[in-house]
Design an enzyme around this catalytic site. Structure first.
Site, short mmCIF file in Angstrom:
data_model
loop_
_atom_site.label_atom_id
_atom_site.label_comp_id
_atom_site.label_asym_id
_atom_site.label_seq_id
_atom_site.Cartn_x
_atom_site.Cartn_y
_atom_site.Cartn_z
N LYS A 193 36.49 41.63 28.37
CA LYS A 193 37.61 42.55 28.58
C LYS A 193 38.58 41.98 29.62
O LYS A 193 38.21 41.83 30.77
CB LYS A 193 37.10 43.90 29.10
CG LYS A 193 38.24 44.93 29.15
CD LYS A 193 37.89 46.14 29.99
CE LYS A 193 38.52 46.13 31.36
NZ LYS A 193 39.97 46.00 31.39
N GLY A 246 36.94 41.00 40.38
CA GLY A 246 37.90 42.07 40.68
C GLY A 246 37.61 42.67 42.04
O GLY A 246 37.05 42.00 42.92
N SER A 247 37.95 43.93 42.18
CA SER A 247 37.83 44.57 43.49
C SER A 247 36.38 44.89 43.84
O SER A 247 35.54 45.08 42.96
CB SER A 247 38.65 45.87 43.51
OG SER A 247 38.13 46.76 42.55
N VAL A 250 35.26 48.31 42.30
CA VAL A 250 34.79 48.30 40.91
C VAL A 250 33.49 47.49 40.80
O VAL A 250 32.61 47.85 40.01
CB VAL A 250 35.89 47.77 39.96
CG1 VAL A 250 35.36 47.61 38.55
CG2 VAL A 250 37.08 48.71 39.95
N GLY A 251 33.34 46.45 41.60
CA GLY A 251 32.09 45.69 41.61
C GLY A 251 30.89 46.60 41.88
O GLY A 251 29.85 46.50 41.24
N GLU A 269 32.31 38.53 41.48
CA GLU A 269 33.21 37.74 42.34
C GLU A 269 34.26 38.72 42.82
O GLU A 269 35.10 39.16 42.04
CB GLU A 269 33.79 36.57 41.54
CG GLU A 269 34.26 35.43 42.42
CD GLU A 269 35.72 35.52 42.74
OE1 GLU A 269 36.03 36.15 43.80
OE2 GLU A 269 36.53 34.98 41.99
N CYS A 303 41.93 36.09 45.56
CA CYS A 303 40.80 36.62 46.33
C CYS A 303 40.53 35.76 47.55
O CYS A 303 40.01 36.23 48.56
CB CYS A 303 39.57 36.73 45.44
SG CYS A 303 39.28 35.26 44.48
N GLU A 400 41.67 44.08 52.12
CA GLU A 400 42.33 43.10 51.25
C GLU A 400 43.65 43.70 50.75
O GLU A 400 43.65 44.73 50.08
CB GLU A 400 41.42 42.78 50.06
CG GLU A 400 42.01 41.74 49.14
CD GLU A 400 41.05 41.30 48.03
OE1 GLU A 400 40.49 42.18 47.36
OE2 GLU A 400 40.87 40.09 47.85
P1 NDP Z 1 40.02 46.18 39.53
O1 NDP Z 1 38.83 45.69 40.22
O2 NDP Z 1 40.16 47.62 39.21
O3 NDP Z 1 40.21 45.41 38.13
C1 NDP Z 1 39.49 44.30 37.71
C2 NDP Z 1 38.95 44.52 36.29
O4 NDP Z 1 37.97 45.56 36.30
C3 NDP Z 1 40.01 44.95 35.29
O5 NDP Z 1 39.75 44.34 34.03
C4 NDP Z 1 39.79 46.45 35.25
O6 NDP Z 1 40.29 47.03 34.08
C5 NDP Z 1 38.28 46.54 35.31
N1 NDP Z 1 37.76 47.84 35.69
C6 NDP Z 1 38.37 48.84 36.36
N2 NDP Z 1 37.52 49.91 36.49
C7 NDP Z 1 36.36 49.57 35.90
C8 NDP Z 1 35.09 50.23 35.72
N3 NDP Z 1 34.88 51.47 36.15
N4 NDP Z 1 34.11 49.56 35.08
C9 NDP Z 1 34.30 48.30 34.65
N5 NDP Z 1 35.48 47.63 34.76
C10 NDP Z 1 36.50 48.25 35.39
O7 NDP Z 1 41.27 45.72 40.34
P2 NDP Z 1 42.71 46.42 40.39
O8 NDP Z 1 43.49 45.94 39.26
O9 NDP Z 1 42.60 47.91 40.51
O10 NDP Z 1 43.27 45.85 41.75
C11 NDP Z 1 43.00 46.55 42.94
C12 NDP Z 1 42.61 45.60 44.04
O11 NDP Z 1 41.45 44.89 43.69
C13 NDP Z 1 43.63 44.52 44.34
O12 NDP Z 1 44.64 44.96 45.13
C14 NDP Z 1 42.76 43.51 45.02
O13 NDP Z 1 42.58 43.84 46.35
C15 NDP Z 1 41.45 43.60 44.28
N6 NDP Z 1 41.33 42.57 43.23
C16 NDP Z 1 40.57 41.49 43.53
C17 NDP Z 1 40.48 40.46 42.61
C18 NDP Z 1 39.69 39.24 42.90
O14 NDP Z 1 39.95 38.20 42.29
N7 NDP Z 1 38.71 39.31 43.75
C19 NDP Z 1 41.19 40.51 41.32
C20 NDP Z 1 41.90 41.73 41.10
C21 NDP Z 1 41.97 42.71 42.05
P3 NDP Z 1 41.73 47.77 34.13
O15 NDP Z 1 42.71 46.77 34.59
O16 NDP Z 1 41.92 48.20 32.75
O17 NDP Z 1 41.56 48.92 35.11
#
Ligand code: NDP
Length: 500
Positions: A193, A246-247, A250-251, A269, A303, A400
């Site tokens: 996804k 991701g964040s 959500v992790g 990660e 990140c 962050e």
């Molecule tokens: P998220 O962690 O929400 O998004 C990352 C991925 O997780 C997306 O594909 C998202 O889908 C998906 N996701 C969201 N909710 C769920 C869930 N309940 N179960 C499984 N997967 C899910 O990041 P955001 O886009 O909200 O960004 C917010 C903050 O996160 C940023 O400002 C930054 O601080 C951090 N971030 C860190 C990253 C890194 O590389 N470490 C990368 C991105 C963000 P969808 O987009 O459809 O919600």
């Protein structure tokens, strides 16, 4: 209904056309989502809708998982030898190379990163990664253990099965390749996804995956929202592992869903608040250039961004002056302009989030030394921003921000800076600048982070592991280490003569 996305690029840096189906990719076919709904994709440089893509649901995740299981049991998994997996990954790398400019242009349009960076870094590194793991596919070795002469004991590193992969919007194609490379090299099938903000390169890649000849069901793409599709993946009873970038928020949800469902294996990660430490004896000009790259690269949406810049008191004023000059010189502008360094933030959400952090910095009494404001009137551009006069408890020092916003903090000595640098829940990366090798390495070793850069920042390679300490994650991506996340070790013990 999902459609064919067609776009003509007529820009100073790239001229060309792209056209592809925007459906889900399941079992080797582009299909609509079960509910036949779509998601709008916007161009962050203008805020305007550029494409409609199919929206997947939990039901589509089920269909994709069934297809992946079938492939795993018949055409992939242990049915496809290492040489075959390697051949297909190499073919994919070649196709990506053939379409590199097109992929870079789609990435720049969808994400807002500059075409130049998308060419030089994202696509180049993505191709390198797929090629690197092609090299591993026929080198997945177990061990033979010496027990006694009447026994043969050995291990097999078997593919885990069907793996879910959830990737973010900051490096869409690159994160896809970091995930696909080790998963496919070791024989797993994938249900992936992408972020709904930046799905286009992932969809385009599916046609290349198809052309490379991967069996139907080996890779499946379900474009949809996190709280539906992402949640369905992480709680699915027939997905054996989830890899997520991701964040941290959500992790945590993914770890919880894995625990509550089938205790699936996870790698995470997550975020960072990386310290970048500059000692009095650093090469000042180089430290300034690297510090700017550390925080402004990818518009701060990395990140590993060096968002806390610690400068020793002897050079603090001079550093700040030169760093300010450097920050001012970086051109914020259209991703397809020749001299743009920084494009727009990825989305309205992210733009608002960063501006809220900037406001919180002001409210908590920090000084906006540079920037802190919007750039232009259209799209989601933010000027490079430097805060000074911060205190350790401020949100802009602890959390962050994921934007072009750095804090510059003065320190006195090594112990002082190590204590401040490690005062965070994160531990993804860190950097140290010093011409004294002992000081540089001692500091690198004392920092609690998965990566420590010495006299450089944000350096990543396909063969060097990357991942976090503390709340920055679990497991390692890249290098040989990533292969361990995608294999299950089986011990086989053969009796050669023991009698019962
Ligand atoms: P998220 O962690 O929400 O998004 C990352 C991925 O997780 C997306 O594909 C998202 O889908 C998906 N996701 C969201 N909710 C769920 C869930 N309940 N179960 C499984 N997967 C899910 O990041 P955001 O886009 O909200 O960004 C917010 C903050 O996160 C940023 O400002 C930054 O601080 C951090 N971030 C860190 C990253 C890194 O590389 N470490 C990368 C991105 C963000 P969808 O987009 O459809 O919600």
């Amino acid at each position: 209904m999902a459609t064919i996305f067609t776009h003509e690029f007529n820009t100073p840096v790239y001229k060309g056309k792209t056209s592809f189906n925007t459906g889900l990719y399941i079992n080797g076919k582009f299909v609509e989502g079960s509910d036949k709904t779509t998601i709008d994709v916007t161009n962050p440089a203008t805020g305007k809708v550029i494409a409609k893509i199919a929206e997947a649901t939990a039901k589509d995740v089920d269909i994709a998982v069934t297809a992946a299981h079938k492939a795993f049991e018949t055409t992939w998994g242990l049915n496809a030898g290492g040489a075959e997996r390697s051949r297909l990954l190499l073919k994919l790398a070649l196709l990506m190379e053939e379409h590199q400019q097109e992929l870079a242009a789609i990435e720049a349009l969808d994400n807002g990163k500059t075409f130049t960076w998308a060419m030089d870094l994202d696509t180049t590194f993505a191709i390198d990664t797929i090629r690197y793991y092609a090299g591993w596919a026929d080198k997945i070795h177990g061990q033979v253990q010496e027990t006694d002469e009447k026994k043969l004991s050995y291990t097999r590193h078997e593919p885990i099965g069907v793996v879910g992969q959830i990737i973010p919007w900051n490096f869409p194609l690159l994160m896809m390749s970091w995930k696909l490379g080790p998963a496919l090299a070791t024989g797993n099938c994938v249900v992936l996804k992408p972020s709904e903000f930046t799905p286009l390169t992932a969809i385009r890649m599916c046609e290349l995956i198809d052309r490379a000849g991967f069996p139907a069901g080996t890779v499946n793409l379900v474009t949809g929202y996190g709280n539906t599709v992402g949640a369905a993946i992480s709680s699915h009873m027939k997905i054996d592992k989830v890899a997520f970038t991701g964040s941290t928020l959500v992790g945590r949800k993914i770890m919880e869903a894995a625990a509550k469902s089938n205790l699936k294996d996870i790698t995470l990660e997550l975020g960072g608040k990386s310290p970048n430490i500059i000692f009095n004896d650093a090469d000042l000009e180089q430290a300034v250039n690297w510090a700017a790259h550390g925080i402004y690269w990818n518009h701060g949406q990395a990140c590993s961004a060096g968002s806390r810049i610690f400068v020793q008191s002897g050079i603090y004023d001079e550093f700040l002056e030169k760093f300010t000059e450097k920050s001012r010189s970086l051109k914020v502008g259209d991703p397809f302009d020749v001299d743009s360094y920084q494009g727009p933030q990825v989305s309205k959400n992210q733009y608002d989030r960063i501006m809220d952090y900037i406001q919180s910095g002001k409210d908590q009494g920090a000084t906006v030394h540079l920037g802190g404001d919007r750039n232009g009137t259209e799209g989601y551009y933010i000027n490079p921003t430097i805060f000074t006069n911060t205190t350790p408890d401020m949100k802009i020092v602890q959390e962050e921000i994921f934007g072009p916003v750095g804090v510059v903090i003065k320190f006195e000595d090594e112990d002082d800076v190590i204590r401040q640098a490690n005062d965070t829940v994160f531990g993804l990366a860190a950097a140290v600048f010093s011409q004294n090798i002992n000081r540089a390495l001692n500091t690198a070793h004392r920092l609690k982070a998965g990566t420590a850069w010495v006299n450089c920042v944000n350096q990543l390679h396909a063969n060097v592991p990357f991942g976090g300490f503390k709340q920055s994650g679990i497991g390692r991506e890249l290098g040989e280490y990533a292969l361990h996340n995608y294999t299950a070790v089986k011990s086989v013990q053969v009796n050669l003569g023991h009698v019962m």
